[in-house]
Scaffold this motif. Sequence first.
Motif, PDB file in Angstrom:
ATOM      1  N   TRP A 126       0.547  -0.777   0.575  1.00 18.32           N
ATOM      2  CA  TRP A 126       0.231  -0.393  -0.072  1.00 18.32           C
ATOM      3  C   TRP A 126       1.028   1.044  -0.226  1.00 18.32           C
ATOM      4  CZ3 TRP A 126      -4.777  -0.961  -0.995  1.00 18.32           C
ATOM      5  CH2 TRP A 126      -5.292  -2.106  -1.096  1.00 18.32           C
ATOM      6  N   PRO A 127       0.863   1.635  -0.544  1.00 16.93           N
ATOM      7  CA  PRO A 127       1.876   3.143  -1.554  1.00 16.93           C
ATOM      8  C   PRO A 127       1.058   3.906  -0.849  1.00 16.93           C
ATOM      9  CG  PRO A 127       0.447   2.469  -3.072  1.00 16.93           C
ATOM     10  CD  PRO A 127       0.528   0.793  -2.370  1.00 16.93           C
ATOM     11  N   GLN A 128       1.847   5.208  -0.298  1.00 23.33           N
ATOM     12  CA  GLN A 128       1.436   6.740   0.086  1.00 23.33           C
ATOM     13  C   GLN A 128       0.598   7.432  -1.084  1.00 23.33           C
ATOM     14  OE1 GLN A 128       5.300   7.495   2.719  1.00 23.33           O
ATOM     15  NE2 GLN A 128       3.662   7.954   3.883  1.00 23.33           N
ATOM     16  N   ILE A 129       1.530   7.544  -1.681  1.00 21.48           N
ATOM     17  CA  ILE A 129       1.392   7.914  -3.562  1.00 21.48           C
ATOM     18  C   ILE A 129       1.391   6.576  -4.493  1.00 21.48           C
ATOM     19  CG2 ILE A 129       1.923   9.934  -4.702  1.00 21.48           C
ATOM     20  CD1 ILE A 129       3.461  10.814  -1.829  1.00 21.48           C
ATOM     21  N   ILE A 130       0.430   6.885  -5.315  1.00 18.48           N
ATOM     22  CA  ILE A 130       0.339   6.652  -7.048  1.00 18.48           C
ATOM     23  C   ILE A 130       0.555   7.506  -7.393  1.00 18.48           C
ATOM     24  CG2 ILE A 130      -1.124   5.600  -8.694  1.00 18.48           C
ATOM     25  CD1 ILE A 130      -2.756   3.694  -6.547  1.00 18.48           C
ATOM     26  N   HIS A 131       1.850   7.887  -8.500  1.00 18.13           N
ATOM     27  CA  HIS A 131       2.393   8.418  -9.221  1.00 18.13           C
ATOM     28  C   HIS A 131       1.815   7.658 -11.029  1.00 18.13           C
ATOM     29  CE1 HIS A 131       5.152  12.088 -10.532  1.00 18.13           C
ATOM     30  NE2 HIS A 131       3.927  11.941 -11.364  1.00 18.13           N
ATOM     31  N   CYS A 132       0.453   8.419 -11.432  1.00 20.89           N
ATOM     32  CA  CYS A 132       0.202   7.793 -12.849  1.00 20.89           C
ATOM     33  C   CYS A 132       0.816   8.864 -14.051  1.00 20.89           C
ATOM     34  CB  CYS A 132      -1.497   7.362 -13.216  1.00 20.89           C
ATOM     35  SG  CYS A 132      -2.085   6.934 -11.592  1.00 20.89           S
ATOM     36  N   HIS A 133       0.802   8.580 -15.156  1.00 21.68           N
ATOM     37  CA  HIS A 133       1.450   8.795 -16.266  1.00 21.68           C
ATOM     38  C   HIS A 133       0.782   8.614 -17.489  1.00 21.68           C
ATOM     39  CE1 HIS A 133       5.753  10.249 -14.802  1.00 21.68           C
ATOM     40  NE2 HIS A 133       5.550   9.179 -13.247  1.00 21.68           N
ATOM     41  N   LYS A 145     -10.921   6.184  -5.987  1.00 18.79           N
ATOM     42  CA  LYS A 145     -11.868   6.823  -5.590  1.00 18.79           C
ATOM     43  C   LYS A 145     -13.318   6.380  -5.261  1.00 18.79           C
ATOM     44  CE  LYS A 145      -8.851  10.700  -5.045  1.00 18.79           C
ATOM     45  NZ  LYS A 145      -8.691  12.210  -5.831  1.00 18.79           N
ATOM     46  N   GLU A 146     -13.976   6.094  -6.713  1.00 18.76           N
ATOM     47  CA  GLU A 146     -14.953   6.091  -6.903  1.00 18.76           C
ATOM     48  C   GLU A 146     -15.298   4.632  -6.780  1.00 18.76           C
ATOM     49  OE1 GLU A 146     -17.346   7.988  -7.482  1.00 18.76           O
ATOM     50  OE2 GLU A 146     -16.211   9.822  -8.597  1.00 18.76           O
ATOM     51  N   GLU A 152     -10.765   1.779   3.148  1.00 18.86           N
ATOM     52  CA  GLU A 152      -9.949   2.796   3.568  1.00 18.86           C
ATOM     53  C   GLU A 152      -8.096   3.050   3.277  1.00 18.86           C
ATOM     54  OE1 GLU A 152      -8.461   4.641   8.285  1.00 18.86           O
ATOM     55  OE2 GLU A 152      -9.460   2.078   8.209  1.00 18.86           O
ATOM     56  N   ARG A 153      -8.043   1.476   2.900  1.00 24.58           N
ATOM     57  CA  ARG A 153      -6.370   1.923   2.181  1.00 24.58           C
ATOM     58  C   ARG A 153      -6.156   2.089   1.199  1.00 24.58           C
ATOM     59  NH1 ARG A 153      -6.140  -4.973   2.309  1.00 24.58           N
ATOM     60  NH2 ARG A 153      -7.777  -5.088   0.850  1.00 24.58           N
TER      61      ARG A 153
END
Length: 480
Positions: A126-133, A145-146, A152-153
Amino acid sequence: MASILMVAGEGLPFIKTGGLADVIGSLPPELVKKGHEVRVVMPLYQKIAQNYHQDFYFEKEYSVSINYHEVPVRLYSIIKNNVVFYFIEHQGYFERDSLYGYDDDGERFAYFQKAVLEMLNQLNYWPQIIHCHDWHTGMIPCLCKEAHGYDERYRNIRHVYTIHNLAYQGNFGVEMLDSCLGLGYHLFDNGNVRYDGGISFMKSGILYADKVTTVSPSYSQEILTPQYGEHLEMVLNMRKYDLWGITNGIDIESWNPMSDPEIPYHFNKVNAQAQKKENKLALQKELGLQEDPNVLLVGVVSRLTWQKGFYLLMEKLNELCAAPIQLAVLGSGEPLIEEKMAQLEAGNKGKIVFYRGYNESLSHRIYAASDLFLMPSLFEPCGISQLISMRYGTLPLVRETGGLRDTVQPFNEYEKTGNGFSFANYSSDELINTLYFAIDVYYNRKEDWTTLIRHAMNTDVSWEKSAGTYGLLYDELLKY
């Protein structure tokens, strides 16, 4: 320090079609040096399977729902440069001749994105941030989100979305919302993912990510206008306070004229001019150009498309052929431009050479041997070629747009400043006038040319500063 998962459609050292791959190859290791924990995930394409499969570690097998069927996923990993790379395998979707450009691209990359999100659950990672390109990953913040908002994870993950080229948006039919993405039609009705009667992966990424970035400060401002906004300028203006422009760097280990194994004569700032002449003679011999160490050699390594400004060049072919230069072009793209380049070579043997296609090894020799590098782009989110050319003491000639404006300082003949040449308007007259100005400096003002080479090679083109800025962005996200 943050734990980050980068999600991308391509990346070096495994596969490349454009500048996105360079970023994925060199930014994560730089972030690791700064103390972040970075992993990367991308599709397992045919060429990657052919070259690397035997070195991969098999992680998991699971499935995701596409077109109301459970479709299997096989997940592999490998560690390169202290970064864990994951690969999503589905032979039908990804083991093809090309990476993109198929009728089922929407389905293919919906599958990829759903497989990435289920990967987190399968690995309990469970990374804190997902960085999409870029568009290939634009639905991930929305899906998180949807579709997973109850968990919660997933809900705790923060999202960064980077636009490498706004012109490629991932626009598909609305029926994909339910069949491939498993999302409700209310997201179309309320406008969140709606675009031109269908859905847009790019628009979704812009709206749902917590922060949006582009690959240069100038481009981040240009895309807020109708001229550069590609019909998404209103959406981008809604997010402009969360929009960061962070200039790309290059891998200065791979691109190093002092140790580059692809070039015959190595050099540094001190002996650049003498050794570049030796590289020039070697390249002229290799490509069949007239061997002359003193002629101005203009290099081009590019996709040959409208975006890259080649129609400007085609308007001034007579002037180009009459100029006291040689021209070496490496690239492929639109058939019309390729055909014109082939005709140019045929009519100017020994002066102009066109290598159709891409050859990584040859690109290094063109950067090292050329005196001037041509990049007259209509728009350029960042541009990497001008950074590489400066690293090799080859002066870029660019149009002042996007990242080209941010990285190339035009020569000021009175103050003796600058690291290249540039022109402002998208005009073939301005292009040819700037070229002739550069020709004059090369032949008639040797001291100024030497100064410009020194300035170009002193330009910081590494990831050091930009990785630090990404670090600030991640820190700001994690304060929430």
